[in-house]
Design a protein around this motif. Sequence first.
Motif, short mmCIF file in Angstrom:
data_model
loop_
_atom_site.label_atom_id
_atom_site.label_comp_id
_atom_site.label_asym_id
_atom_site.label_seq_id
_atom_site.Cartn_x
_atom_site.Cartn_y
_atom_site.Cartn_z
N GLY A 36 -3.19 49.30 -33.18
CA GLY A 36 -4.50 48.72 -33.37
C GLY A 36 -5.50 49.35 -32.43
O GLY A 36 -6.01 50.43 -32.64
N CYS A 37 -5.78 48.64 -31.33
CA CYS A 37 -6.79 49.13 -30.38
C CYS A 37 -6.28 50.29 -29.54
O CYS A 37 -7.05 51.10 -29.05
N ASP A 38 -4.97 50.35 -29.33
CA ASP A 38 -4.34 51.39 -28.51
C ASP A 38 -4.78 51.31 -27.05
O ASP A 38 -4.70 52.30 -26.32
N LYS A 39 -5.26 50.16 -26.62
CA LYS A 39 -5.66 50.01 -25.21
C LYS A 39 -5.35 48.63 -24.65
O LYS A 39 -5.97 48.20 -23.68
N GLY A 40 -4.41 47.93 -25.26
CA GLY A 40 -3.95 46.68 -24.66
C GLY A 40 -4.77 45.45 -24.99
O GLY A 40 -4.57 44.41 -24.37
N ASP A 41 -5.63 45.52 -25.99
CA ASP A 41 -6.49 44.38 -26.28
C ASP A 41 -6.05 43.51 -27.45
O ASP A 41 -6.45 42.36 -27.54
N CYS A 42 -5.28 44.05 -28.38
CA CYS A 42 -5.08 43.33 -29.65
C CYS A 42 -3.70 42.75 -29.87
O CYS A 42 -3.52 41.84 -30.68
N GLY A 43 -2.68 43.28 -29.23
CA GLY A 43 -1.33 42.75 -29.38
C GLY A 43 -0.59 43.22 -30.62
O GLY A 43 0.58 42.86 -30.82
N ALA A 44 -1.23 44.02 -31.46
CA ALA A 44 -0.58 44.45 -32.71
C ALA A 44 0.65 45.31 -32.46
O ALA A 44 1.53 45.40 -33.32
N CYS A 45 0.73 45.92 -31.30
CA CYS A 45 1.82 46.86 -30.98
C CYS A 45 2.97 46.19 -30.23
O CYS A 45 3.86 46.89 -29.74
N THR A 46 2.97 44.86 -30.16
CA THR A 46 3.96 44.17 -29.33
C THR A 46 5.39 44.40 -29.83
O THR A 46 5.68 44.26 -31.02
N VAL A 47 6.26 44.78 -28.91
CA VAL A 47 7.69 44.86 -29.18
C VAL A 47 8.40 44.15 -28.03
O VAL A 47 7.76 43.73 -27.05
N ILE A 48 9.71 44.02 -28.15
CA ILE A 48 10.48 43.34 -27.11
C ILE A 48 11.39 44.36 -26.43
O ILE A 48 12.14 45.08 -27.10
N VAL A 49 11.26 44.47 -25.12
CA VAL A 49 12.11 45.38 -24.34
C VAL A 49 12.94 44.55 -23.37
O VAL A 49 12.39 43.83 -22.53
N THR A 71 12.05 45.82 -32.49
CA THR A 71 10.81 45.95 -33.23
C THR A 71 10.85 44.98 -34.40
O THR A 71 11.88 44.35 -34.66
N VAL A 72 9.76 44.90 -35.14
CA VAL A 72 9.73 43.96 -36.27
C VAL A 72 10.82 44.30 -37.28
O VAL A 72 11.35 43.40 -37.96
N GLU A 73 11.19 45.56 -37.36
CA GLU A 73 12.24 45.94 -38.32
C GLU A 73 13.57 45.24 -37.99
O GLU A 73 14.36 44.97 -38.89
N THR A 74 13.81 44.97 -36.73
CA THR A 74 15.10 44.37 -36.35
C THR A 74 15.20 42.92 -36.78
O THR A 74 16.30 42.36 -36.82
N LEU A 75 14.08 42.28 -37.12
CA LEU A 75 14.13 40.88 -37.54
C LEU A 75 14.72 40.74 -38.94
O LEU A 75 15.11 39.64 -39.35
N ALA A 76 14.78 41.83 -39.66
CA ALA A 76 15.35 41.79 -41.01
C ALA A 76 16.80 42.22 -41.01
O ALA A 76 17.40 42.42 -42.06
N GLY A 77 17.39 42.35 -39.82
CA GLY A 77 18.74 42.87 -39.72
C GLY A 77 19.79 41.92 -40.26
O GLY A 77 19.62 40.70 -40.23
N ALA A 78 20.87 42.50 -40.73
CA ALA A 78 21.99 41.71 -41.21
C ALA A 78 22.60 40.92 -40.04
O ALA A 78 22.49 41.36 -38.90
N PRO A 101 3.28 41.90 -37.36
CA PRO A 101 4.41 42.39 -36.57
C PRO A 101 4.30 42.02 -35.09
O PRO A 101 5.29 41.59 -34.47
N GLY A 102 3.11 42.14 -34.54
CA GLY A 102 2.92 41.77 -33.14
C GLY A 102 3.11 40.28 -32.93
O GLY A 102 3.73 39.84 -31.95
N MET A 103 2.56 39.48 -33.85
CA MET A 103 2.74 38.02 -33.76
C MET A 103 4.22 37.67 -33.82
O MET A 103 4.71 36.80 -33.06
N LEU A 104 4.93 38.31 -34.73
CA LEU A 104 6.35 38.01 -34.90
C LEU A 104 7.14 38.35 -33.64
O LEU A 104 8.04 37.60 -33.23
N MET A 105 6.82 39.46 -33.01
CA MET A 105 7.60 39.84 -31.83
C MET A 105 7.23 38.99 -30.62
O MET A 105 8.09 38.59 -29.83
#
Length: 183
Positions: A36-49, A71-78, A101-105
């Motif tokens: 999204g913003c690419d500067k820490g303002d929007c949260g769209a890029c949130t992942v879990i580390v 990442t959001v892809e891992t939420l669909a994992g078997a 995706p950011g909200m979900l993570m």
Amino acid sequence: MSMSIGGSRVALAVPPRRTLLEALRYDLDLVGTKQGCDKGDCGACTVIVDGTAVLSCLTLALEADGKEVRTVETLAGAPHIDPLLDCFDSVGGGQCGFCTPGMLMTTTALLDKRPCPTRDEIKLAISGNLCRCTGYGRIVDAVELAAKIKRGEAKGGEGLPGMECSPPPLPSNTKGAREGKGG
Ligand code: FES
Ligand code: FES
């Protein structure tokens, strides 16, 4: 560097200033994480580390070396789709979906730590995630419902949680070298 994503160990070469967001999207083709913003303002890029929600646009890829990245892809994992995915869908927590995706993570990290969050705690958790579409109320509703389902206090509706699913296409790692499953 290497990191574990959705149970798969992935190795890749990155320049020192490559962000985790760039590595995920452009080296590993995991485009569910939004730029999204690419500067820490929007949260769209949130992942879990390693269990903590982080802004991947402000995180160097090398900071994730040796860590578990979700990442959001891992939420669909078997074997099961995460209830959050279906709850966002069924409750109307997303419209254009860009923030989703950011909200979900962010909320996955919250529910991992606090299985029974109050609405205020959910609002506080997503306070760094901007949404231009929903007004946030439905997002909070979706997280509340998912929390209840995860605790076994509510049932999902049609197509909701517990449905078996196929393993996700994770990760393609077209430029990196895959080291195999498990760790
Ligand atoms: S893209 Fe990272 S906070 Fe907006
Ligand atoms: S659903 Fe469109 S920005 Fe949130």
